[in-house]
Structures are given as C-alpha cells and as structure tokens.
Design a protein around this motif. Structure first.
Motif, PDB file in Angstrom:
ATOM      1  N   SER A   2       0.669  -1.301   0.036  1.00 24.09           N
ATOM      2  CA  SER A   2      -0.165   0.120  -0.135  1.00 24.09           C
ATOM      3  C   SER A   2       0.817   1.247   0.079  1.00 24.09           C
ATOM      4  CB  SER A   2      -0.950   0.051   1.289  1.00 24.09           C
ATOM      5  OG  SER A   2      -0.344  -0.050   2.530  1.00 24.09           O
ATOM      6  N   LYS A   3       0.277   2.099  -0.558  1.00 22.43           N
ATOM      7  CA  LYS A   3       1.087   3.652  -0.696  1.00 22.43           C
ATOM      8  C   LYS A   3       1.166   4.327   0.560  1.00 22.43           C
ATOM      9  CE  LYS A   3       1.459   7.775  -3.543  1.00 22.43           C
ATOM     10  NZ  LYS A   3       2.293   7.589  -4.110  1.00 22.43           N
ATOM     11  N   SER A   5       1.247   7.196   3.468  1.00 17.58           N
ATOM     12  CA  SER A   5       0.236   8.559   3.701  1.00 17.58           C
ATOM     13  C   SER A   5       0.514   9.152   4.911  1.00 17.58           C
ATOM     14  CB  SER A   5      -1.297   7.968   3.246  1.00 17.58           C
ATOM     15  OG  SER A   5      -1.585   7.261   4.424  1.00 17.58           O
ATOM     16  N   CYS A  34       1.743   9.836  -0.176  1.00  5.07           N
ATOM     17  CA  CYS A  34       0.447  10.587  -0.297  1.00  5.07           C
ATOM     18  C   CYS A  34       0.006  11.341   0.838  1.00  5.07           C
ATOM     19  CB  CYS A  34      -0.594   9.364  -0.526  1.00  5.07           C
ATOM     20  SG  CYS A  34      -2.360   9.996  -0.612  1.00  5.07           S
TER      21      CYS A  34
END
Length: 326
Positions: A2-3, A5, A34
């Motif tokens: 997952s990105k 953030s 992000c």
C-alpha cells in the motif's frame, strides 16, 4: 504494497502555519508519499494533488503519522482524530510554549526528512475517560489527554463540591473548580492552578482544587487505577465540564463526574530522546546558572600511589605524625 500516507493538520488561522503546510506537502509529495488534509483546511492551504479527508477519525486511518502544524491546541484537536486510529502525532510548534510539540519551526525541513525516512520513535501517553451522571443516568461521556476540569459557570458564586477517591469521600470544597489531570496535563491547566509537574513516564492522576476555601485543598497525586469522582452539591450554582479546553458539557446541581484512566492512550512521535528535565528548562526558560553536574573522571587519570606514598600520607580526618605537628 500500500502507498504511504501522512495526514497534515494545520492551524489555518496563522499564515505561518499555512506556509509551513504547503512546504510540508511539497516535500512529502516529492518523496512519493500521499498527503491527506482535512476538508475544513484544504481551501486555506490551497495545495493540489492531496487527498481531502472528512474531519473525523477516518482521516487518520492507515496513515503513518499525523504532522500537526500549530500549537498545543492544534495538537489536542488532532488527537481527537488519531486516538481511535492509533496513528502517532508529530507536532511542529508554531505557537507559544508548545509543550506537546516535538519540533520547532526552524527544524521543519529536517522534521519532514525524518518522517520520510521513518526515523522517529513512538511513545504512548495516558488519557482519562470522563463520565457525567445525574441520579444514576449518564448525561455524557468523553475523554481528555491533558485534563478534565469541573468549573463554576457563574463568576459571582463559588462552586460547592465534594471529592471522592476510590468510593470514599475525601473533602468538601468551596472553590472555582477542580482539575483532574494526566501527567501530560501536569504542565497545562493543572500547573497554572498550583499542581505539581509529573514526569510523563509516571503513571498517575492529579486532582487539583482551584482557589478552594478550605484548610485541606492541596493538589493530590493518586493511583492510575483510582476512580476519582467530583459531585456538584444540590443548591450550588450550575457548573461546566471542560475536557482539554475543547469538549464541554453543562452540569446541573447534583451531577456526579467520574474520572478514570482512559482505555485508549494517545501516541506521540518523538524525534529526540531529550530528557524531560531539559524540556522543562527550555520551555519554561528555567535558570540553571551555576550548575556543574557530576564530576567526571579525567580522560587520563593519575597513576595510583605506591605503597610507600600511601603509608607516608596523613590519615584523613586524623592527626598528623609527631614531626608534622606545629
């Protein structure tokens, strides 16, 4: 995978905080992270390429860290969003004292770099859960990171209360209010009311009467397992409950406010393992002139005395030999 953030929470009423938020967003985005901002702050920040999030707990879900740009008030507001998510808060002080903040405005770029490289520690801070009851019925329930205070709502009259610890009555107080604080809150309202400073790693609760007319009105430090209750006596003026200076509840006469250790802590990101003593000295500008500290051993200590030198030396505290007497 997952990105990554990061949520950025900003005191948009301060132009410096807005400019800082824009810089943080730019540097995090360049690092491929992000960035999230709250819907109530997005227009003031004016950044593009960010995720605009609702101002609730969902904003911090799955975020690595929440960067808070402002003072302690902004950090307390952000704590509302992160407590249930368990996301750590990293405060950059753009206010006055900023006791909860970890970095100062001059360290902003270096702070972002530490977030990008994940070079920070996380510590948990104790909270309190607060419940108000009237005739056994729950009127409201909330929580606090710093303190819950029961205060008079009418300036011209005292508040009449009775304090209770672990189910036993302690004392009546005619006062302006009572502060129930955590160690984190010991440097906030409780400190101003005359309470002691408690190191953050100490687990305890503070009970501090405010301007009490009583012979027994000293600040108390009680067990973190204790249940502290403050009852507003019938016939007394109405009161008000404040939690962290943010959440409030009107209290009628006869109400009972219970304060106990919180079920969920608040997590704070730490960049420096600075002793709390140093933080006190820096934030309060305490004078330490003349402090020498422990005497350290020299880098090249003197060689030990030989037996003949030891035997010739006069005993400590004793008499000198006959030929050395005057």
């Amino acid at each position: 995978m997952s990105k990554r953030s990061v949520l950025v929470v900003t005191h948009t009423g301060r132009p410096e905080a807005v400019r800082s938020a824009q810089l943080v967003i730019e540097r995090l985005s360049e690092a491929g992270i992000c960035v999230r901002v709250l819907d109530g702050e997005a227009a003031a920040i004016g950044a593009t390429g960010v995720d605009v999030m609702p101002s609730n707990a969902a904003a911090a879900e799955d975020a690595e860290v929440v960067m808070v740009l402002g003072g302690d008030g902004t950090l307390l507001r952000a704590a509302d969003l992160t407590r249930s998510a368990g996301t750590p808060l990293l405060g950059v002080n753009l206010g006055h004292v900023g006791f909860l903040a970890e970095a100062e405005r001059d360290d902003l770029a270096a702070t972002v770099d530490r977030v990008v490289t994940r070079r920070y520690d996380v510590e948990e801070r104790m909270t309190v859960d607060v419940t108000a009851r009237l005739n056994g019925t729950v009127m409201g329930a909330t929580w606090a990171l710093n303190e819950a205070s029961i205060e008079k709502a009418e300036r011209e009259r005292m508040l009449e209360v009775v304090a209770e610890i672990d189910g036993r009555p302690l004392s009546n107080w005619g006062c302006d209010g009572v502060v129930c604080a955590t160690p984190t809150g010991s440097t906030a309202y409780a400190f101003s009311a005359g309470g002691p400073v408690v190191w953050p790693e100490v687990e305890a609760m503070l009970v501090v009467p405010i301007s009490a007319h009583s012979l027994f009105a000293r600040p108390l430090v009680v067990s973190p397992r204790s249940l502290v209750a403050v009852e507003v006596l019938p016939g007394t003026p109405r009161a008000v409950l404040w939690c962290d200076g943010r959440r409030t509840l009107d209290l009628p006469p006869g109400v009972r406010v219970e304060v106990r250790r919180g079920a969920e802590p608040v997590r704070l990101a730490r960049l420096h393992l600075t002793p709390f003593t140093d933080r006190l000295v820096t934030k309060f500008g305490l004078p330490v002139t003349g402090w020498r500290g422990r005497v350290r051993q020299p880098a090249y200590p003197s060689p030990p005395l030989e037996d003949s030198q030891v035997s010739d030396a006069p005993p400590i505290g004793g008499e000198a030999s006959g030929d050395q007497r005057g």
